[in-house]
Motif scaffolding. Structure first.
Motif, mmCIF file in Angstrom:
data_model
loop_
_atom_site.group_PDB
_atom_site.id
_atom_site.type_symbol
_atom_site.label_atom_id
_atom_site.label_comp_id
_atom_site.label_asym_id
_atom_site.label_seq_id
_atom_site.Cartn_x
_atom_site.Cartn_y
_atom_site.Cartn_z
ATOM 1 N N GLU A 57 28.799 51.758 44.314
ATOM 2 C CA GLU A 57 29.651 51.075 45.197
ATOM 3 C C GLU A 57 31.096 51.367 44.970
ATOM 4 O O GLU A 57 31.404 51.899 43.807
ATOM 5 N N SER A 58 32.042 51.588 45.956
ATOM 6 C CA SER A 58 33.726 51.999 45.759
ATOM 7 C C SER A 58 34.194 51.362 46.634
ATOM 8 O O SER A 58 33.705 51.096 47.757
ATOM 9 N N ASP A 59 35.690 51.194 46.475
ATOM 10 C CA ASP A 59 36.514 50.775 47.228
ATOM 11 C C ASP A 59 37.793 51.091 46.967
ATOM 12 O O ASP A 59 38.258 51.172 45.699
ATOM 13 N N VAL A 60 38.399 51.915 47.591
ATOM 14 C CA VAL A 60 39.788 52.928 47.405
ATOM 15 C C VAL A 60 40.890 52.343 48.393
ATOM 16 O O VAL A 60 40.698 52.346 49.704
ATOM 17 N N GLY A 61 41.977 51.785 47.996
ATOM 18 C CA GLY A 61 42.987 51.304 48.828
ATOM 19 C C GLY A 61 44.154 52.248 48.406
ATOM 20 O O GLY A 61 44.270 52.911 47.548
ATOM 21 N N PRO A 62 45.260 51.898 49.023
ATOM 22 C CA PRO A 62 46.677 52.554 48.632
ATOM 23 C C PRO A 62 47.091 52.467 47.423
ATOM 24 O O PRO A 62 47.837 53.255 46.833
ATOM 25 N N GLU A 63 46.837 51.177 46.825
ATOM 26 C CA GLU A 63 47.558 50.544 45.298
ATOM 27 C C GLU A 63 46.486 50.242 44.379
ATOM 28 O O GLU A 63 46.879 49.705 43.266
ATOM 29 N N SER A 64 45.181 50.450 44.764
ATOM 30 C CA SER A 64 44.230 50.034 43.819
ATOM 31 C C SER A 64 42.743 50.786 44.319
ATOM 32 O O SER A 64 42.599 51.142 45.350
ATOM 33 N N TYR A 65 41.824 50.931 43.197
ATOM 34 C CA TYR A 65 40.531 51.329 43.423
ATOM 35 C C TYR A 65 39.439 50.888 42.561
ATOM 36 O O TYR A 65 39.963 50.005 41.476
ATOM 37 N N SER A 66 38.220 50.796 43.116
ATOM 38 C CA SER A 66 37.262 50.332 42.013
ATOM 39 C C SER A 66 36.073 51.100 42.468
ATOM 40 O O SER A 66 35.693 51.448 43.696
ATOM 41 N N TYR A 67 35.043 51.201 41.296
ATOM 42 C CA TYR A 67 33.982 51.711 41.813
ATOM 43 C C TYR A 67 32.906 51.548 40.583
ATOM 44 O O TYR A 67 33.217 50.989 39.393
ATOM 45 N N SER A 68 31.670 51.373 40.906
ATOM 46 C CA SER A 68 30.493 51.154 40.011
ATOM 47 C C SER A 68 29.276 51.886 40.464
ATOM 48 O O SER A 68 29.075 52.441 41.532
ATOM 49 N N PHE A 69 28.548 52.208 39.583
ATOM 50 C CA PHE A 69 26.989 52.778 39.924
ATOM 51 C C PHE A 69 26.048 52.557 38.646
ATOM 52 O O PHE A 69 26.495 52.139 37.583
ATOM 53 N N GLU A 70 24.922 52.706 39.024
ATOM 54 C CA GLU A 70 23.771 52.711 37.921
ATOM 55 C C GLU A 70 22.765 53.672 38.328
ATOM 56 O O GLU A 70 22.493 53.827 39.477
ATOM 57 N N THR A 71 22.156 54.273 37.311
ATOM 58 C CA THR A 71 21.220 55.235 37.615
ATOM 59 C C THR A 71 19.936 54.760 36.982
ATOM 60 O O THR A 71 19.961 53.856 36.130
ATOM 61 N N SER A 72 18.686 55.821 37.312
ATOM 62 C CA SER A 72 17.345 55.182 37.289
ATOM 63 C C SER A 72 17.271 55.213 35.614
ATOM 64 O O SER A 72 16.193 54.911 35.090
#
Length: 99
Positions: free
Chosen positions: A27-42
């Motif tokens: 998942e990711s969310d990128v904005g002009p003044e903030s961002y976030s991401y996360s992931f999980e692998t097998s």
């Protein structure tokens, strides 16, 4: 921002070493003044991070980052690191990291 690029590049290299590993959540969310991401692998790796622009438009403009990642080491133990990266530098914490 350079930190983020370097971190993502290094993580991509680490994942490439485990070609049979699959990303099971991203998942990711990128904005002009903030961002976030996360992931999980097998294979049990995961990471999440949020960054926010502090003092936009001023000479003290900087990105403040909070995140964590975990992985299973060659010894079979799960290692988890939480961190802050801001005007005070990169500050990791984990039970296996000397204080």
């Amino acid at each position: 921002m350079k930190f983020l690029i370097v971190f993502v590049a290094l993580f991509a290299v680490a994942l490439a070493a485990h070609a049979d590993t699959e990303i099971v959540r991203s998942e990711s969310d990128v904005g002009p003044e903030s961002y976030s991401y996360s992931f999980e692998t097998s294979d049990g790796q995961s990471a999440q991070e949020q960054g926010e622009l502090e003092n936009p438009g001023s000479e003290h403009e900087a990105i403040s980052v909070h995140g964590s990642y975990k992985y299973i080491g060659d010894d079979g133990q799960t290692y988890e690191i939480t961190y802050v990266a801001d005007e005070n530098g990169f500050q990791p914490q984990g039970s296996h990291i000397p204080k």
